[in-house]
Design an enzyme around this catalytic site. Structure first.
Site, mmCIF file in Angstrom:
data_model
loop_
_atom_site.group_PDB
_atom_site.id
_atom_site.type_symbol
_atom_site.label_atom_id
_atom_site.label_comp_id
_atom_site.label_asym_id
_atom_site.label_seq_id
_atom_site.Cartn_x
_atom_site.Cartn_y
_atom_site.Cartn_z
ATOM 1 N N HIS A 123 0.664 -1.259 -0.124
ATOM 2 C CA HIS A 123 0.079 0.052 -0.121
ATOM 3 C C HIS A 123 0.813 1.132 -0.123
ATOM 4 O O HIS A 123 1.808 1.197 0.695
ATOM 5 C CB HIS A 123 -0.784 -0.021 1.156
ATOM 6 C CG HIS A 123 -2.312 -0.807 1.298
ATOM 7 N ND1 HIS A 123 -3.194 -0.563 0.447
ATOM 8 C CD2 HIS A 123 -2.180 -2.084 1.587
ATOM 9 C CE1 HIS A 123 -4.062 -1.510 0.672
ATOM 10 N NE2 HIS A 123 -3.645 -2.694 1.307
ATOM 11 N N THR A 175 14.269 -8.866 1.716
ATOM 12 C CA THR A 175 14.006 -7.774 1.182
ATOM 13 C C THR A 175 14.634 -7.390 -0.159
ATOM 14 O O THR A 175 14.306 -6.262 -0.749
ATOM 15 C CB THR A 175 14.160 -6.378 2.367
ATOM 16 O OG1 THR A 175 15.595 -6.427 2.482
ATOM 17 C CG2 THR A 175 13.572 -6.434 3.455
ATOM 18 N N ARG A 190 20.593 -11.744 5.058
ATOM 19 C CA ARG A 190 21.945 -11.311 4.465
ATOM 20 C C ARG A 190 22.573 -12.728 3.973
ATOM 21 O O ARG A 190 22.090 -13.818 4.592
ATOM 22 C CB ARG A 190 22.665 -10.870 5.349
ATOM 23 C CG ARG A 190 23.310 -11.359 6.650
ATOM 24 C CD ARG A 190 24.033 -10.407 7.309
ATOM 25 N NE ARG A 190 24.388 -11.275 8.670
ATOM 26 C CZ ARG A 190 25.428 -11.907 8.911
ATOM 27 N NH1 ARG A 190 26.154 -12.532 7.803
ATOM 28 N NH2 ARG A 190 25.955 -12.927 9.957
ATOM 29 N N LYS A 193 26.041 -18.234 3.248
ATOM 30 C CA LYS A 193 26.611 -19.402 2.660
ATOM 31 C C LYS A 193 26.363 -19.060 1.295
ATOM 32 O O LYS A 193 25.493 -18.837 0.935
ATOM 33 C CB LYS A 193 26.387 -20.633 3.176
ATOM 34 C CG LYS A 193 26.781 -21.090 4.427
ATOM 35 C CD LYS A 193 26.485 -22.324 4.853
ATOM 36 C CE LYS A 193 27.111 -23.087 6.350
ATOM 37 N NZ LYS A 193 26.764 -24.312 6.500
#
Length: 206
Positions: A123, A175, A190, A193
């Site tokens: 939104h 993200t 993050r 490996k």
């Protein structure tokens, strides 16, 4: 059918009436007649696929929903294609309590564990003159390639591409894009490996 919906886009008043016939006002779930008489002829499920009876399919005919061969959607999962296609490949497992909001494409042989949220919808919130719920939406495709494993309680945000044979650790918030043959974890997720194609070993990333 697709041609009909393209025509409706150019006629806002008629589109509003048709939308009301398909979905009750202020709801996301389609009317029962859509579920019983329209969706079975418009959306595709391949042989051996299973959708558990307590799953909630908020799928409508103006976007695609596809479930591949021998794929499973487990109990208490919600699938919503109201603003974009939801396409699921073959031999893929969608776990208990997951929420998948299109546009989303999930490949073959992928495991998605319990209580995962995958949403290609956001939104807008820029205007202070309107409630956020009344502001426009934006959407970006989420794509999950073949052979991935998405752990429990993961959130994948709009526009993310997860590469082939990657693992998303439980509880991660993804993200940004994940390269193929990778393991990511954390909030925000993050890289921890990655598989070395030369040495054929999973190596830690500093």
């Amino acid at each position: 059918m697709r041609r009909l919906f393209n025509i409706l886009k150019s006629k806002p008043k008629l589109k509003k009436v048709i939308h009301w016939l398909l979905i009750p006002s202020n709801e996301a779930r389609p009317r029962l007649w859509v579920k019983w008489f329209l969706n079975p002829f418009y959306h595709t499920r391949e042989k051996g696929s299973i959708i558990r009876s307590s799953s909630r399919l908020d799928v409508l005919p103006f976007n695609d929903f596809h479930l591949g061969r021998k794929s499973i959607i487990e109990d208490f999962t919600t699938i919503n294609n109201g603003v974009g296609n939801v396409l699921i490949g073959s031999n893929t497992f969608i776990g208990i309590g997951d929420v998948i909001i299109g546009p989303v494409e999930i490949g073959n042989n992928t495991i998605i564990a319990q209580y995962v949220v995958i949403s290609g919808l956001n939104h807008d919130f820029q205007s202070l003159d309107l409630p956020i719920s009344k502001q426009p939406i934006n959407k970006k495709l989420i794509k999950i390639d073949d052979d991935c494993w998405i752990g429990a309680n993961v959130v994948i945000t709009s526009g993310v591409h997860i590469g082939k044979h990657s693992v998303i650790a439980a509880g991660s918030i993804v993200t940004r894009d994940v390269p193929p043959f990778s393991v990511v974890a954390g909030n925000p997720a993050r890289l921890i490996k990655q598989y070395n194609l030369k040495t054929k070993v999973w190596e830690k990333v500093d």
